[in-house]
Design a protein around this motif. Structure first.
Motif, PDB file in Angstrom:
ATOM      1  N   ARG A 152       3.944  11.574   7.899  1.00  0.00           N
ATOM      2  CA  ARG A 152       4.850  10.439   7.665  1.00  0.00           C
ATOM      3  C   ARG A 152       4.213   9.438   6.725  1.00  0.00           C
ATOM      4  NH1 ARG A 152       6.380   9.264  13.716  1.00  0.00           N
ATOM      5  NH2 ARG A 152       7.320  11.265  14.201  1.00  0.00           N
ATOM      6  N   ASN A 153       2.919   9.265   6.940  1.00  0.00           N
ATOM      7  CA  ASN A 153       2.185   8.323   6.097  1.00  0.00           C
ATOM      8  C   ASN A 153       2.218   8.757   4.636  1.00  0.00           C
ATOM      9  OD1 ASN A 153       0.656   6.140   5.606  1.00  0.00           O
ATOM     10  ND2 ASN A 153      -1.285   7.045   6.276  1.00  0.00           N
ATOM     11  N   LYS A 198       5.689   8.223   3.175  1.00  0.00           N
ATOM     12  CA  LYS A 198       5.899   6.800   2.888  1.00  0.00           C
ATOM     13  C   LYS A 198       5.181   6.416   1.592  1.00  0.00           C
ATOM     14  CE  LYS A 198       3.287   3.696   4.732  1.00  0.00           C
ATOM     15  NZ  LYS A 198       2.525   3.108   5.821  1.00  0.00           N
ATOM     16  N   LYS A 227       6.488   5.070  -2.540  1.00  0.00           N
ATOM     17  CA  LYS A 227       6.260   3.699  -3.021  1.00  0.00           C
ATOM     18  C   LYS A 227       5.893   3.709  -4.491  1.00  0.00           C
ATOM     19  CE  LYS A 227       4.912   1.238   1.103  1.00  0.00           C
ATOM     20  NZ  LYS A 227       3.862   0.470   1.738  1.00  0.00           N
TER      21      LYS A 227
END
Lengths: 315, 212
Positions: free
Chosen positions: A46-47, A50, A54
């Motif tokens: 998930r990190n 994410k 960005k």
């Protein structure tokens, strides 16, 4: 031939996908041992998602090297993963580079990471880079000695050949390999920024090493760097399996079925290794940075003793 | 199996060299005694020589039970449980130790080439243990650690005897055991004398024995 290439591709895929899982598993075990609520196993994934979504922020004075470093670091870890036999030893890629080149790959990654950390010119990055180079130059000879011990036994420096030879030996405790295994464990802890030397769970401490070098990175660059760190841990674990517990790695002329058998065994090994790593990290306290040379000197000592014992006793 | 014992013995010697605390040294010495007894037993089982069984039992009684108990009691009565060697550069000592081991292995190689016993390859390790204990006696300043170094040296010699010739005659072994026991008693008396004279067990003070 087809089997070999399938093996190669499968292994790369397993390394790329299992590395974050291994990291998640270690974090989970650590949380359990420390009576905390454990983070999800999928948290690293998930990190990364994410971070990949960005926009990257770069310092105004960042040079192209700073932007290139994450790709170089990640690339060398992927190449390293391609050389190390984790599922089967029939790797077409392993003919290109042997274990000494593997240590060189790790060194390349380390050097680019340190250069990138110094590139921006912040105090933290430089501090982390210097410490990383200090740890690195002490850990590298120990790692080489461990590999030399194993390659003396199998008279080859190719990791695939080493694991092939070791798997066919009769089951017994070999003092030389036992020493080498202890040395390897110490090197693994130091090289992967684990607790006695560095704390992977901190971003804001004067004692940090690895995290200090990543402070200036954001978004996809940070994701690549973190993924590379997870891959490095996976690679080290795979080297450890190939050298010290090679049972279950499919041999040189194994078929697809054996490869499929090797996968669950690898998973079991990784689960055990992750749990043991979390246990070691929970039980030990972080060393002062000035004690780290002593720690790594011990690793070097064990590795050399292993080699000497092999030369003298032949076992 | 005997090779494994030899390797553990070597490892324990290195652990002793790098251990700063005196109490932990006694633990390591005990572990060395256990390893020695086990290796003697292995040799006895392998060769079927009866006196090696006695020798193993004697080693166990003396080096695992009696000597550690005496040493522990001495340390407690001297009140130096928490004392640690302060000026000891572990890294440098370990590297010197490595060189010593290489030297010992080189020295033992021609001898073990001539020997015919099954345990001949461990002679180099026995020699290394002796030299490492010697190194430990040189690098230490505290009297108690020096005595433990001396006892570890005796362990190395015993292992050398066991590996080179399947042990010494029973009579000599008893003699040596008695000697070691008496030596520890005498040195224990010395400890108290030294401490009374200098208020410390640091042997540095012995180097300046001048009338002021």
């Amino acid at each position: 031939m087809i089997v070999a290439f399938t093996n190669q591709l499968l292994e790369l895929a397993v390394a790329l996908l299992a590395a974050p899982l291994l990291l998640g598993w270690v974090n989970q075990c650590r949380a359990w041992l420390q009576n905390r609520r454990a983070p999800s196993l999928w948290l690293p994934y998930r990190n990364y998602r994410k971070l990949f979504h960005k926009d990257a922020v770069l310092a105004a004075n960042a040079s192209p090297l700073f932007r290139a470093a994450p790709y170089v670091v990640f690339g060398s870890m992927v190449v390293a993963a391609a050389i190390i036999p984790s599922l089967g030893s029939a790797l077409p890629f392993s003919r290109v580079a042997d274990a000494i080149a593997l240590v060189g790959l790790f060194a390349t990654a380390r050097m680019f990471m340190a250069l990138a950390a110094m590139d921006i010119g912040t105090a933290f990055g430089t501090l982390g880079a210097r410490r990383e180079m200090m740890i690195g130059f002490l850990a590298e000879p120990a790692l080489l000695m461990v590999i030399f011990t194993a390659s003396l036994i199998s008279s080859s420096t190719s990791l695939a050949a080493i694991s092939d030879t070791l798997v066919s030996r009769e089951l017994a405790i070999y003092p030389s390999l036992a020493f080498a295994a202890i040395a390897f464990l110490l090197v693994l802890l130091a090289e992967n920024a684990r607790i006695p030397v560095d704390n992977p769970a901190t971003h804001l401490e004067l004692t940090m090493i690895h995290e200090a070098m990543l402070l200036e990175y954001s978004a996809r660059h940070l994701a690549l760097m973190e993924w590379a760190a997870a891959l490095k841990l996976f690679n080290y674990a795979a080297i450890g399996f190939a050298l010290f517990i090679p049972w279950g790695i499919a041999g040189r002329d194994a078929g697809l079925v054996e490869l499929l058998y090797a996968a669950p065994l690898l998973a079991v090994k990784l689960l055990c290794a992750g749990a043991v790593l979390a246990l070691i990290e929970t039980l030990s306290a972080k060393l002062r940075i000035f004690r780290a040379p002593e720690f790594l000197a011990t690793a070097f000592l064990f590795a050399v003793l292993g080699m000497l014992v092999h030369l003298l006793l032949g076992s | 199996m005997i090779n494994l014992c030899a390797a553990v013995l070597l490892l324990l010697s290195f652990a002793m060299i790098s251990q700063r605390r005196t109490v932990a040294l006694v633990d390591l010495f005990t572990a060395q005694g256990v390893t020695l007894a086990v290796s003697t037993l292995v040799v006895a089982l392998g060769t079927g020589q009866r006196h090696m069984y006695y020798s193993a039992a004697l080693t166990f009684a003396l080096k695992v039970i009696v000597l550690p108990v005496i040493l522990r009691r001495l340390i407690r009565r001297l009140g130096v449980q928490w004392e640690a060697e302060s000026r000891l550069d572990v890294t440098v000592t370990m590297i010197i130790g490595l060189l010593v081991v290489i030297f010992a292995f080189g020295l033992a190689e021609p001898i073990s080439a001539l020997a015919t016993t099954v345990t001949r390859s461990t002679l180099g390790i026995a020699l290394a243990v002796v030299l490492l204990s010697f190194l430990m006696m040189i690098t230490r300043r505290k009297a108690v650690s020096q005595v433990i170094g001396f006892l570890a040296m005796e362990n190395g010699l015993f292992f050398a005897a066991a590996s080179a010739t399947y042990g010494m005659p029973m009579l000599i072994e008893f003699g040596i055991a008695l000697d070691v026991l008496v030596a520890v008693f005498v040195l224990g008396v010395f400890f108290f004398q030294i401490r009374e004279q200098f208020d410390s067990l640091d042997l540095q003070h012995l180097e300046s024995l001048k009338e002021k």
